[in-house]
Design an enzyme around this catalytic site. Sequence first.
Site, PDB file in Angstrom:
ATOM      1  CG  ASN A 167      47.694  44.908  57.716  1.00 45.31           C
ATOM      2  OD1 ASN A 167      48.159  46.014  57.420  1.00 45.31           O
ATOM      3  ND2 ASN A 167      47.945  44.314  58.867  1.00 45.31           N
TER       4      ASN A 167
ATOM      5  CE  LYS B 171      51.661  40.992  58.262  1.00 45.54           C
ATOM      6  NZ  LYS B 171      51.626  41.836  59.431  1.00 45.54           N
TER       7      LYS B 171
ATOM      8  NE  ARG C 228      46.681  47.563  61.293  1.00 43.60           N
ATOM      9  CZ  ARG C 228      47.984  47.621  61.525  1.00 43.60           C
ATOM     10  NH1 ARG C 228      48.849  47.121  60.665  1.00 43.60           N
ATOM     11  NH2 ARG C 228      48.433  48.195  62.628  1.00 43.60           N
TER      12      ARG C 228
ATOM     13  CG  HIS D 285      48.482  47.610  68.749  1.00 44.21           C
ATOM     14  ND1 HIS D 285      49.460  47.760  69.711  1.00 44.21           N
ATOM     15  CD2 HIS D 285      49.105  47.174  67.644  1.00 44.21           C
ATOM     16  CE1 HIS D 285      50.636  47.429  69.200  1.00 44.21           C
ATOM     17  NE2 HIS D 285      50.442  47.076  67.933  1.00 44.21           N
TER      18      HIS D 285
ATOM     19  CG  HIS E 170      48.521  44.120  71.132  1.00 44.81           C
ATOM     20  ND1 HIS E 170      47.612  43.616  70.210  1.00 44.81           N
ATOM     21  CD2 HIS E 170      49.707  44.127  70.482  1.00 44.81           C
ATOM     22  CE1 HIS E 170      48.227  43.332  69.093  1.00 44.81           C
ATOM     23  NE2 HIS E 170      49.511  43.636  69.223  1.00 44.81           N
ATOM     24  CG  LEU E 171      52.427  42.397  76.328  1.00 43.62           C
ATOM     25  CD1 LEU E 171      52.961  41.597  77.508  1.00 43.62           C
ATOM     26  CD2 LEU E 171      52.868  43.853  76.429  1.00 43.62           C
TER      27      LEU E 171
ATOM     28  N   GLY F  60      54.962  45.173  68.330  1.00 46.03           N
ATOM     29  CA  GLY F  60      54.637  46.443  68.986  1.00 46.03           C
ATOM     30  C   GLY F  60      53.835  46.102  70.243  1.00 46.03           C
TER      31      GLY F  60
ATOM     32  NE  ARG G 207      57.499  50.136  67.428  1.00 45.03           N
ATOM     33  CZ  ARG G 207      56.244  49.834  67.120  1.00 45.03           C
ATOM     34  NH1 ARG G 207      55.275  50.684  67.383  1.00 45.03           N
ATOM     35  NH2 ARG G 207      55.952  48.704  66.521  1.00 45.03           N
TER      36      ARG G 207
ATOM     37  CG  ASP H  91      61.707  36.414  68.818  1.00 42.89           C
ATOM     38  OD1 ASP H  91      61.284  35.843  69.841  1.00 42.89           O
ATOM     39  OD2 ASP H  91      61.216  36.235  67.691  1.00 42.89           O
TER      40      ASP H  91
ATOM     41  N   GLY I  68      51.616  38.055  70.259  1.00 49.15           N
ATOM     42  CA  GLY I  68      52.703  37.062  70.254  1.00 49.15           C
ATOM     43  C   GLY I  68      53.307  36.770  71.620  1.00 49.15           C
TER      44      GLY I  68
ATOM     45  N   GLY J 156      52.185  38.150  74.680  1.00 51.48           N
ATOM     46  CA  GLY J 156      51.122  38.039  75.684  1.00 51.48           C
ATOM     47  C   GLY J 156      50.451  36.674  75.688  1.00 51.48           C
ATOM     48  CD  GLU J 157      47.517  35.538  71.195  1.00 50.92           C
ATOM     49  OE1 GLU J 157      47.674  34.513  70.509  1.00 50.92           O
ATOM     50  OE2 GLU J 157      47.066  36.609  70.722  1.00 50.92           O
TER      51      GLU J 157
ATOM     52  CD  GLU K  60      45.807  43.489  65.181  1.00 54.71           C
ATOM     53  OE1 GLU K  60      46.769  42.718  65.272  1.00 54.71           O
ATOM     54  OE2 GLU K  60      45.936  44.714  65.010  1.00 54.71           O
TER      55      GLU K  60
END
Length: 404
Positions: free
Chosen positions: A7, A14, A95, A184, A212-213, A216, A245, A286, A334, A336-337, A389
């Site tokens: 990525n 990454k 990616r 995403h 997906h939270l 982004g 954003r 954050d 991050g 959402g989970e 991903e």
Amino acid sequence: MIILVLNSGSSSVKYQLLEMQDKTLLASGLVERIGQSGSAYKHERLPGTDTSQVFSNEQDIPDHSTALDLVVKLITGEQTGVIKDVSSINGIGHRIVHGGEDFNTPILVDDDVVEGIRAQIPLAPLHNPGGLAGIETAKRLMPGIPNVAVFDTAFHQTMPPEAYRMAIPAELYSELKIRRYGFHGTSHLYVAKQCAATLGQTLEQTSCITVHLGNGCSMAAVKQGRCVDTSMGLTPLAGLVMGTRSGDVDPALHAFLTDKKGYSIQDIDNLLNKKSGLLGLCGDNDMRDIHARIDKGDSDAELALKIFCRRVTQYIGQYMAILDKTQAICFTAGVGENDERVRELSCATLSGLGVVLDKKRNQEVRRGEICEISSPESRVKVLVIPTNEELEIATQTAQVLSSS
Ligand code: AMP
């Protein structure tokens, strides 16, 4: 089959090395601040095992070529490595953020594909050049190993025109391909597949909303396994409120700000991408810091959280309205989970639509596991599904290689 997933961003790479037979992660890491001061790497050998080892160092990494050379040395090195040499790698999955309308599936990279990715640079000027650098460097350093491009936009290419066209003069679409693309996509597809498996059915039988939270944020409406709408647009600025954003704003804001503040288009672009969202609302981006402030009674932080969650609720409502039947809502990434408060607040007013959370289940989500957090009477299941991903990129890469 061993797959290297890359990525490559504008200043970072990454990577993950995976054995696909049992989907084991052999190594993972990050090279960051490429071409800047303080460039460094962090490499983990056999992550998640008892013999896991982490290696890191700050050193001069002037360009992507040096970065990838370093990755090759790390995965093959005597102490740091997990394979003898790169000939053990069967394929490299890259990616690529933007595939435009030209790429709706992962594809084996050849010269035409490279040109096709280059042609999308105007749509993703910050992202596609990094991806291309990754492909070109991989071809040079690991000749003979096939490269596969996996696009963030591809999953959303099944949207119908009524979802992807904007109500602006039609020639802007035909001339410049201005439309909703969505991003995403690899995460949304992975989560939709996991949702299908959790419901004990095929992807084609699955209609769900993926939420997906992360840094982004985006959502997708998935009808019988195919994306029919998504919240990001021509760029990843549209839709939900994110860390920095804005997500959706009144499009007349641009003219208003130019008139009142003398801002240029670049100023406004910068403002909406980098200084807005949670950061703009309360000064923190954050979610963990925002909760810490709320716990101390900070009303700005509380308002930021409420605006963030209200937008998620609104999009869930929108997507339930266009899906014939929503079987599940799936929180991932991050926030959402990990964030029970965001999940609770986002679903708080959805009982009229048949979505009822179970407070206790929501609080007892186990990290890294798929958990159902809806109550038994909820008509729609609510799930927390850890995204992956890199694994999805590796899976798609392996499929392309097996079929080519
Ligand atoms: P991602 O882009 O998926 O890596 O998500 C990164 C974001 O997840 C961070 O910016 C945090 O805001 C958020 N995050 C990570 N862990 C937690 C947590 N335990 N609670 C709330 N938010 C979290």
